[in-house]
Write a protein that holds these residues in place. Structure first.
Motif, PDB file in Angstrom:
ATOM      1  N   THR A   3      31.724  27.895  47.906  1.00 17.80           N
ATOM      2  CA  THR A   3      31.332  29.147  46.989  1.00 17.80           C
ATOM      3  C   THR A   3      31.979  30.230  48.045  1.00 17.80           C
ATOM      4  N   LEU A   4      31.436  30.027  49.387  1.00 18.31           N
ATOM      5  CA  LEU A   4      32.262  31.532  49.956  1.00 18.31           C
ATOM      6  C   LEU A   4      33.642  31.671  50.320  1.00 18.31           C
ATOM      7  N   GLU A   5      34.462  29.899  50.082  1.00 14.62           N
ATOM      8  CA  GLU A   5      35.799  29.954  50.141  1.00 14.62           C
ATOM      9  C   GLU A   5      36.301  31.133  47.838  1.00 14.62           C
ATOM     10  N   LYS A   6      35.418  30.738  47.185  1.00 14.04           N
ATOM     11  CA  LYS A   6      35.169  31.524  46.392  1.00 14.04           C
ATOM     12  C   LYS A   6      34.774  32.676  46.357  1.00 14.04           C
ATOM     13  N   LEU A   7      34.617  33.394  46.853  1.00 15.54           N
ATOM     14  CA  LEU A   7      34.182  34.947  47.442  1.00 15.54           C
ATOM     15  C   LEU A   7      35.561  35.702  47.902  1.00 15.54           C
ATOM     16  N   LYS A   8      35.921  34.549  48.643  1.00 18.41           N
ATOM     17  CA  LYS A   8      37.061  34.947  49.380  1.00 18.41           C
ATOM     18  C   LYS A   8      37.950  35.884  48.555  1.00 18.41           C
ATOM     19  N   SER A  48      35.948  52.456  51.758  1.00 18.21           N
ATOM     20  CA  SER A  48      37.517  51.873  52.792  1.00 18.21           C
ATOM     21  C   SER A  48      38.270  52.556  53.311  1.00 18.21           C
ATOM     22  N   ALA A  49      39.492  51.885  54.425  1.00 19.67           N
ATOM     23  CA  ALA A  49      39.955  52.316  54.589  1.00 19.67           C
ATOM     24  C   ALA A  49      41.129  53.470  54.157  1.00 19.67           C
ATOM     25  N   ASP A  50      41.213  52.861  52.911  1.00 20.94           N
ATOM     26  CA  ASP A  50      42.526  54.267  52.303  1.00 20.94           C
ATOM     27  C   ASP A  50      41.782  55.342  51.560  1.00 20.94           C
ATOM     28  N   GLY A  51      41.011  55.403  51.879  1.00 23.16           N
ATOM     29  CA  GLY A  51      39.712  56.460  51.121  1.00 23.16           C
ATOM     30  C   GLY A  51      39.015  55.599  49.565  1.00 23.16           C
ATOM     31  N   ARG A  52      39.431  54.392  49.415  1.00 21.86           N
ATOM     32  CA  ARG A  52      39.052  54.257  47.986  1.00 21.86           C
ATOM     33  C   ARG A  52      37.589  53.590  48.087  1.00 21.86           C
ATOM     34  N   CYS A  53      37.341  53.559  46.884  1.00 24.33           N
ATOM     35  CA  CYS A  53      35.237  53.210  46.800  1.00 24.33           C
ATOM     36  C   CYS A  53      35.244  52.075  46.142  1.00 24.33           C
ATOM     37  N   ILE A  54      35.042  51.049  47.049  1.00 28.42           N
ATOM     38  CA  ILE A  54      34.745  50.110  46.811  1.00 28.42           C
ATOM     39  C   ILE A  54      32.729  49.802  47.279  1.00 28.42           C
ATOM     40  N   SER A  55      32.158  48.378  46.145  1.00 28.93           N
ATOM     41  CA  SER A  55      31.159  48.364  46.315  1.00 28.93           C
ATOM     42  C   SER A  55      30.415  47.142  47.389  1.00 28.93           C
ATOM     43  N   LEU A  56      29.552  47.115  46.822  1.00 35.15           N
ATOM     44  CA  LEU A  56      29.702  46.117  48.886  1.00 35.15           C
ATOM     45  C   LEU A  56      29.619  44.382  48.406  1.00 35.15           C
ATOM     46  N   LEU A  57      29.397  44.486  47.243  1.00 31.67           N
ATOM     47  CA  LEU A  57      29.522  43.297  46.597  1.00 31.67           C
ATOM     48  C   LEU A  57      30.279  43.174  45.280  1.00 31.67           C
ATOM     49  N   LYS A  58      31.747  43.713  45.592  1.00 35.50           N
ATOM     50  CA  LYS A  58      32.471  43.822  43.669  1.00 35.50           C
ATOM     51  C   LYS A  58      33.280  42.669  43.736  1.00 35.50           C
ATOM     52  N   VAL A  59      33.145  42.180  42.626  1.00 34.20           N
ATOM     53  CA  VAL A  59      33.153  40.440  42.831  1.00 34.20           C
ATOM     54  C   VAL A  59      34.033  40.231  40.807  1.00 34.20           C
ATOM     55  N   LEU A  60      35.033  39.365  40.582  1.00 30.19           N
ATOM     56  CA  LEU A  60      34.874  38.656  40.125  1.00 30.19           C
ATOM     57  C   LEU A  60      34.035  37.506  39.419  1.00 30.19           C
ATOM     58  N   MET A  61      33.925  36.976  38.533  1.00 30.24           N
ATOM     59  CA  MET A  61      33.487  35.734  37.576  1.00 30.24           C
ATOM     60  C   MET A  61      34.590  35.184  38.514  1.00 30.24           C
ATOM     61  N   THR A  62      35.695  35.454  37.550  1.00 33.18           N
ATOM     62  CA  THR A  62      36.450  34.327  38.030  1.00 33.18           C
ATOM     63  C   THR A  62      38.326  34.917  38.062  1.00 33.18           C
ATOM     64  N   ASP A  79      51.604  32.706  40.282  1.00 37.56           N
ATOM     65  CA  ASP A  79      51.488  32.286  40.966  1.00 37.56           C
ATOM     66  C   ASP A  79      49.831  31.740  42.594  1.00 37.56           C
ATOM     67  N   VAL A  80      48.548  32.238  42.064  1.00 38.52           N
ATOM     68  CA  VAL A  80      48.221  32.757  43.107  1.00 38.52           C
ATOM     69  C   VAL A  80      46.718  30.964  42.577  1.00 38.52           C
ATOM     70  N   PRO A  81      46.105  30.542  44.030  1.00 38.63           N
ATOM     71  CA  PRO A  81      45.065  30.362  43.678  1.00 38.63           C
ATOM     72  C   PRO A  81      44.093  30.582  43.048  1.00 38.63           C
ATOM     73  N   ARG A  82      43.499  30.094  42.177  1.00 42.73           N
ATOM     74  CA  ARG A  82      42.556  30.318  40.907  1.00 42.73           C
ATOM     75  C   ARG A  82      40.756  29.814  41.405  1.00 42.73           C
ATOM     76  N   ALA A  83      40.228  30.295  40.692  1.00 42.42           N
ATOM     77  CA  ALA A  83      38.777  30.266  40.970  1.00 42.42           C
ATOM     78  C   ALA A  83      37.492  30.396  40.020  1.00 42.42           C
ATOM     79  N   VAL A  84      36.765  29.800  39.515  1.00 48.42           N
ATOM     80  CA  VAL A  84      35.747  30.514  38.827  1.00 48.42           C
ATOM     81  C   VAL A  84      34.007  30.034  39.348  1.00 48.42           C
ATOM     82  N   PHE A  85      32.699  31.298  39.301  1.00 53.06           N
ATOM     83  CA  PHE A  85      31.856  31.088  39.841  1.00 53.06           C
ATOM     84  C   PHE A  85      30.940  30.636  38.210  1.00 53.06           C
ATOM     85  N   GLU A  86      30.501  29.289  39.002  1.00 49.58           N
ATOM     86  CA  GLU A  86      29.475  29.348  37.948  1.00 49.58           C
ATOM     87  C   GLU A  86      27.574  30.675  38.066  1.00 49.58           C
TER      88      GLU A  86
END
Ligand code: SF4
Length: 434
Positions: A3-8, A48-62, A79-86
């Motif tokens: 799960t933590l790898e997916k989160l990253k 973030s450092a470059d002035g962007r607004c980011i949420s603390l848990l901003k995440v993709l389902m996949t 061609d990038v590693p892919r992941a999907v959260f249940e």
């Protein structure tokens, strides 16, 4: 994959989405005995450092995606590693983070997994578990997936606080070139549906106090800046139309960060146009709170913002015939248009002048930024005379030396016509603006 790898992986893939401020919803922790609260002051955003607004848990389902938008790191052909959260895995993760005080809300987006309906169903399941099983009352922002069935979008909207559909590129032509699976109609359809539902829901709430709320914090969208040749004028006109027609809460702008080596896109070495993004945010503010219209700030002949002047100063310098403004007599709408005077200080001026005559020296105490306003106002103090204004003198005084250094080749004169916007780093932009 753990799960933590997916989160990253999936939180990193979500970082390009900037439409993530939380605002416009107020729900107490004690409501229905659940856990978490959402505050209208905005609780789940950070910068973030470059002035962007980011949420603390901003995440993709996949980050798996059936589409191939050329500007996106998650595109099918990359061609990038892919992941999907249940769904339950992501809901549990959110609750764990919430309990540990890492986050105060969830910003949930997704690549198109299989098809828009399936993706939307997966997102609904995450939010349903959070709301109905874990009774999570925190802020949830969910992306509506263009192309998903209206009933699914409706269900997602009754569970989330805010919804958004990203426009991404400001014109149909750009969409056609860079995001062939998307179209203006496909994007605007769910946006119109959400607007209709929000309106319907507010009249329902008047009649039935306990009617379920639909996206109570409204909807927003995001546009990528600098990936296509679309000008500031085109972007601002579209922004204005979106506020008027779809009553959006916010339009967010995201400076394009090159992610692909593609002849249709800026080269990988090009810096994100952060200053352009900043000027668009300033202009957006003028549309929403200062009564400006897009046509007043830019036009067909002047399609880009002046990189050295904020849009309000630029407008004032092009309309010197309206200045100086007499702070004791001018209407609120005109006072609001004076550079250096914000909404709060304009209201304070109106309140203060009811009690007595104002002098320009009094303005600083009312919150006015005199560094800019001094060229455009006059008061009724003894011996006060309207300042003599020439566009060149005011322009020279308004633009800081560090800004001139960044933009003007040696020996070149400042001009009201916008010089070519240089690509600056976040630090250079900051130096220029301070
Ligand atoms: S739909 Fe387009 S922008 Fe969205 S994740 Fe897929 S490739 Fe990226």
């Amino acid at each position: 994959m753990q799960t933590l790898e997916k989160l990253k992986l999936l939180s990193d893939s979500a970082k390009y989405d900037v439409a993530c401020t939380s605002s416009g919803v107020d729900r107490g922790a004690s409501q229905n005995g659940g856990m978490g609260s959402a505050s209208s002051a905005g609780i789940c955003h950070s910068f973030s450092a470059d002035g962007r607004c980011i949420s603390l848990l901003k995440v993709l389902m996949t980050n798996c995606c059936a589409y191939d938008c050329q500007y996106c790191v998650n595109r099918r052909s990359n061609d990038v590693p892919r992941a999907v959260f249940e769904p339950r895995e992501l809901a549990d993760l959110t609750m764990n983070f919430y309990r540990r005080n890492y986050i105060e809300g969830l910003f949930l987006s997704s690549g198109i997994l299989k098809n828009p309906d399936y993706t939307c169903e997966q997102m609904i399941e995450v939010v349903r578990i959070l709301r109905e099983e874990y009774r999570f009352n925190g802020y949830i922002h969910a992306k509506a997936i263009p192309g998903a069935d209206s009933l699914l979008i409706q269900r997602l909207g009754t569970l989330a606080d805010r919804m958004s559909v990203n426009i991404e590129l400001p014109s149909q032509q750009s969409l056609h070139l860079l995001a062939p699976d998307k179209s203006k109609t496909k994007i605007l359809k769910p946006m119109g549906f959400i607007t209709g539902k929000i309106k319907e829901n507010s009249s329902e709430m008047v009649r039935y106090r306990h009617a379920p709320k639909f996206a109570p914090a409204g909807q927003s969208t995001q546009m990528i800046i600098g990936a296509t040749p679309d000008t500031d004028f085109q972007i601002l006109k579209l922004t204005e139309a979106l506020y008027r027609r779809y009553e959006l809460k916010r339009v967010f702008f995201s400076a394009y960060i090159p992610v692909a080596d593609n002849p249709l896109l800026p080269a990988l070495t090009v810096k994100p146009p952060l200053l352009r993004e900043h000027r668009l945010y300033q202009a957006d503010w003028l549309l929403r709170f200062y009564g400006f219209q897009a046509d007043e700030l830019l036009d067909e002949k002047h399609q880009s913002f002046h990189p050295m002047l904020d849009p309000k100063c630029n407008w004032a310098l092009n309309h010197l015939e309206l200045f100086p403004v007499d702070i004791n007599r001018a209407p609120y709408e005109l006072i609001l248009r004076v550079p250096g005077i914000g909404v709060k200080s304009a209201r304070r001026i109106l309140a203060a002048r009811r009690a007595g005559t104002l002098r320009t020296e009094d303005l600083k105490k009312l919150g006015v930024v005199m560094k800019r306003a001094r060229f455009f106002v006059t008061g009724s103090g003894r011996g006060e005379r309207p300042p003599a204004l020439t566009p060149d003198a005011v322009l020279r005084a308004l633009v800081s030396d560090s800004c001139k250094e960044q933009f003007l080749p040696q020996g070149e004169q400042l001009s009201l016509f916008a010089p070519q916007a240089a690509e600056l780093t976040a630090e250079e932009v900051w130096k220029c603006l301070s």
